[in-house]
Design an enzyme around this catalytic site. Structure first.
Site, PDB file in Angstrom:
ATOM      1  N   HIS A 176       4.399  -4.837  -7.685  1.00 13.22           N
ATOM      2  CA  HIS A 176       4.073  -4.969  -9.116  1.00 13.22           C
ATOM      3  C   HIS A 176       2.648  -4.490  -9.355  1.00 13.22           C
ATOM      4  O   HIS A 176       1.685  -5.264  -9.292  1.00 13.22           O
ATOM      5  CB  HIS A 176       4.251  -6.427  -9.554  1.00 13.22           C
ATOM      6  CG  HIS A 176       4.180  -6.633 -11.039  1.00 13.22           C
ATOM      7  ND1 HIS A 176       5.102  -7.366 -11.746  1.00 13.22           N
ATOM      8  CD2 HIS A 176       3.304  -6.187 -11.966  1.00 13.22           C
ATOM      9  CE1 HIS A 176       4.802  -7.375 -13.034  1.00 13.22           C
ATOM     10  NE2 HIS A 176       3.690  -6.675 -13.187  1.00 13.22           N
ATOM     11  N   HIS A 184       9.404  -7.732 -16.937  1.00 15.29           N
ATOM     12  CA  HIS A 184       8.477  -8.831 -17.230  1.00 15.29           C
ATOM     13  C   HIS A 184       9.261  -9.853 -18.047  1.00 15.29           C
ATOM     14  O   HIS A 184       9.768  -9.532 -19.127  1.00 15.29           O
ATOM     15  CB  HIS A 184       7.290  -8.328 -18.047  1.00 15.29           C
ATOM     16  CG  HIS A 184       6.277  -7.566 -17.252  1.00 15.29           C
ATOM     17  ND1 HIS A 184       6.571  -6.379 -16.641  1.00 15.29           N
ATOM     18  CD2 HIS A 184       4.978  -7.830 -16.955  1.00 15.29           C
ATOM     19  CE1 HIS A 184       5.485  -5.948 -16.006  1.00 15.29           C
ATOM     20  NE2 HIS A 184       4.510  -6.804 -16.185  1.00 15.29           N
ATOM     21  N   GLU A 228       6.642 -14.291 -19.619  1.00 16.13           N
ATOM     22  CA  GLU A 228       5.225 -14.220 -19.247  1.00 16.13           C
ATOM     23  C   GLU A 228       4.415 -15.164 -20.141  1.00 16.13           C
ATOM     24  O   GLU A 228       3.337 -15.622 -19.779  1.00 16.13           O
ATOM     25  CB  GLU A 228       4.748 -12.767 -19.413  1.00 16.13           C
ATOM     26  CG  GLU A 228       3.396 -12.473 -18.807  1.00 16.13           C
ATOM     27  CD  GLU A 228       2.986 -11.012 -18.955  1.00 16.13           C
ATOM     28  OE1 GLU A 228       3.789 -10.181 -19.450  1.00 16.13           O
ATOM     29  OE2 GLU A 228       1.841 -10.695 -18.581  1.00 16.13           O
ATOM     30  N   ASP A 247      -2.653  -5.821 -11.869  1.00 14.71           N
ATOM     31  CA  ASP A 247      -3.665  -4.859 -12.323  1.00 14.71           C
ATOM     32  C   ASP A 247      -4.927  -5.083 -11.495  1.00 14.71           C
ATOM     33  O   ASP A 247      -5.855  -5.755 -11.936  1.00 14.71           O
ATOM     34  CB  ASP A 247      -3.978  -5.104 -13.814  1.00 14.71           C
ATOM     35  CG  ASP A 247      -2.749  -4.946 -14.708  1.00 14.71           C
ATOM     36  OD1 ASP A 247      -2.299  -3.809 -14.895  1.00 14.71           O
ATOM     37  OD2 ASP A 247      -2.234  -5.970 -15.202  1.00 14.71           O
TER      38      ASP A 247
HETATM   39  C1  LIG Z   1      -2.903  -9.165 -20.421  1.00 14.40           C
HETATM   40  C2  LIG Z   1      -2.536  -9.484 -19.016  1.00 14.40           C
HETATM   41  C3  LIG Z   1      -2.814 -10.846 -18.545  1.00 14.40           C
HETATM   42  C4  LIG Z   1      -1.980  -8.506 -18.289  1.00 14.40           C
HETATM   43  C5  LIG Z   1      -1.063  -8.700 -17.190  1.00 14.40           C
HETATM   44  N1  LIG Z   1       0.256  -8.710 -17.640  1.00 14.40           N
HETATM   45  C6  LIG Z   1       0.902  -7.645 -18.175  1.00 14.40           C
HETATM   46  N2  LIG Z   1       1.963  -7.958 -18.934  1.00 14.40           N
HETATM   47  C7  LIG Z   1       2.685  -6.998 -19.534  1.00 14.40           C
HETATM   48  N3  LIG Z   1       2.400  -5.700 -19.428  1.00 14.40           N
HETATM   49  C8  LIG Z   1       1.345  -5.336 -18.672  1.00 14.40           C
HETATM   50  C9  LIG Z   1       0.560  -6.292 -17.997  1.00 14.40           C
HETATM   51  N4  LIG Z   1      -0.398  -5.616 -17.326  1.00 14.40           N
HETATM   52  C10 LIG Z   1      -0.204  -4.296 -17.579  1.00 14.40           C
HETATM   53  N5  LIG Z   1       0.828  -4.124 -18.412  1.00 14.40           N
HETATM   54  C11 LIG Z   1       1.364  -2.860 -18.959  1.00 14.40           C
HETATM   55  O1  LIG Z   1       0.832  -1.782 -18.213  1.00 14.40           O
HETATM   56  C12 LIG Z   1       0.106  -0.899 -19.057  1.00 14.40           C
HETATM   57  C13 LIG Z   1      -1.051  -0.286 -18.304  1.00 14.40           C
HETATM   58  O2  LIG Z   1      -0.573   0.543 -17.259  1.00 14.40           O
HETATM   59  P1  LIG Z   1       0.139   1.961 -17.505  1.00 14.40           P
HETATM   60  O3  LIG Z   1      -0.560   2.654 -18.647  1.00 14.40           O
HETATM   61  O4  LIG Z   1       1.562   1.687 -17.816  1.00 14.40           O
HETATM   62  O5  LIG Z   1      -0.054   2.702 -16.216  1.00 14.40           O
HETATM   63  C14 LIG Z   1      -0.285  -1.756 -20.241  1.00 14.40           C
HETATM   64  O6  LIG Z   1      -0.528  -0.970 -21.387  1.00 14.40           O
HETATM   65  C15 LIG Z   1       0.925  -2.667 -20.394  1.00 14.40           C
HETATM   66  O7  LIG Z   1       1.947  -2.020 -21.095  1.00 14.40           O
HETATM   67 ZN   LIG Z   2       2.714  -6.662 -15.024  1.00 12.49          ZN
END
Ligand SMILES: CC(C)=CCNc1ncnc2c1ncn2[C@@H]1O[C@H](COP(=O)(O)O)[C@@H](O)[C@H]1O
Ligand SMILES: [Zn+2]
Length: 347
Positions: free
Chosen positions: A17, A201, A204, A287
């Site tokens: 993840h 997800h 959450e 992340d």
């Molecule tokens: C706010 C927080 C606690 C984050 C962790 N939980 C998350 N929940 C849902 N989607 C996420 C999360 N972390 C990242 N993302 C998704 O991943 C994207 C960033 O990576 P990418 O551009 O897909 O490459 C974000 O814009 C979002 O759509």
């Molecule tokens: Zn995630």
């Protein structure tokens, strides 16, 4: 590095993840900032440091800033290459990266280019002999609704057939307080039917009971977070039963949940609930750039918080192999690798 940290770093690990743009390290952000000084972005806007916490809303603002820094093919190639090498350096032997294909009118980036570029980075790392097997999940951002989801599934399907096994599935992510999974069900169903694996997800945030129930009927192949599924936190036994009955592994991200404040502290993380049940759960980073962590640190935190022995941790990392989306022969190769590395890690 102290002696304990060495064990977690040398431990062979599986990361399932990891959002590409949330995984960008400090070093890579610095390179991006120097490519685009006119944006006036400072590093403090792209990461949540030690002891800091943010609301979920604030966390999602961070992704918008990173997306401004990563908006060309060159940026994506650099970001993906750096992220893969960083995971490899942290002892990750198998990685499933996920990312939302983005179109950027200003730079001419298309969604197709976006996916192609991530695949190129994976192939380049492979050709350079980086010791990690990397696969890709194409992400659907829940905020964008039915039509975009359908288009994303179509793209993922095309790449599944043309990427030599690198594209293995779909992710459903994005701000959990926006949009409704029920409108995405047909797209997810379509993806599943054509052979794409699903990591969703789920729960959450609280108050997603109905949506989770609906999405669990697919059923998904893995669940991201599942923070509010169990009855103690406002979920329900019937949701738990569905997860258990279908044996759906959970991807658990301790620091992400604590810093994003969906979990009050490490000791109250739902890792413990599922671990006590003996249900398959996989420790992940979510992340690593935004939350300033890495997978070794997450394993170490799980161990220190829940009193797990080194043998328990070894089992945890080994059992993660059964949850990967790549085919059986890859699982066998990884199991072999774990066996080979055991004496070195426990020396
Ligand atoms: C706010 C927080 C606690 C984050 C962790 N939980 C998350 N929940 C849902 N989607 C996420 C999360 N972390 C990242 N993302 C998704 O991943 C994207 C960033 O990576 P990418 O551009 O897909 O490459 C974000 O814009 C979002 O759509
Ligand atoms: Zn995630």
């Amino acid at each position: 590095m102290d002696h304990a940290a060495v064990f977690y770093q040398e431990l062979p690990k599986v990361e399932l993840h990891a959002h590409l743009n949330g995984s960008v390290s400090f070093q890579t952000i610095e390179k991006l900032i120097s490519r685009k000084p006119q944006l006036n972005i400072e590093h403090s806007m792209t990461a949540i440091g030690k002891g800091q916490r943010r609301t979920l809303d604030e966390c999602f603002e961070v992704f918008k800033v990173i997306h401004k820094l990563v908006d060309t093919e060159e940026d994506i190639l650099m970001v993906a290459t750096d992220v893969i090498k960083e995971f490899a350096a942290d002892g990750v032997k198998y990685l499933e990266l996920r990312s939302t294909p983005r179109e950027e009118k200003d730079t001419g980036l298309t969604k197709k280019n976006y996916i192609e570029t991530v695949i190129k980075a994976i192939q380049q790392c492979k050709n350079e002999g980086v010791d990690i097997d990397v696969r890709f999940l194409v992400a659907i951002d829940r905020r964008n609704g039915t039509e975009v989801a359908m288009e994303t599934v179509k793209l993922a399907e095309d790449f599944m057939l043309s990427s030599d096994g690198l594209v293995v599935g779909l992710d459903l992510s994005g701000d959990p307080t926006v949009g409704n999974g029920k409108y995405l069900l047909p797209a997810l169903e379509k993806g599943k039917n054509c052979g794409l694996k699903l990591s969703l997800h789920l729960s959450e945030v609280p108050s997603q009971l109905e949506e989770s129930d609906l999405l669990l009927n697919l059923p998904p192949d893995r669940i991201g977070h599942g923070t509010f599924l169990h009855p103690e936190v406002g979920g329900s036994q019937s949701l738990v039963d569905k997860v258990v009955k279908n044996n759906i592994p959970l991807e658990l991200c301790l620091t992400s949940n604590v810093k994003g404040q969906t979990v009050p502290c490490y000791s109250q993380h739902h890792f413990n609930y599922w671990y006590q049940l003996g249900h398959p759960s996989v420790i992940c980073t979510d992340d690593k750039g935004v939350f300033c962590t890495d997978l070794s640190q997450e394993y170490q935190l799980a161990a220190s918080t829940f009193g797990l022995s080194k043998e328990d941790i070894w089992k945890l990392s080994q059992q993660a192999i059964d949850c990967i989306f790549a085919p059986e022969d890859v699982k066998q190769q990884l199991k072999h690798k774990w066996k080979e590395l055991y004496p070195q890690v426990f020396k």
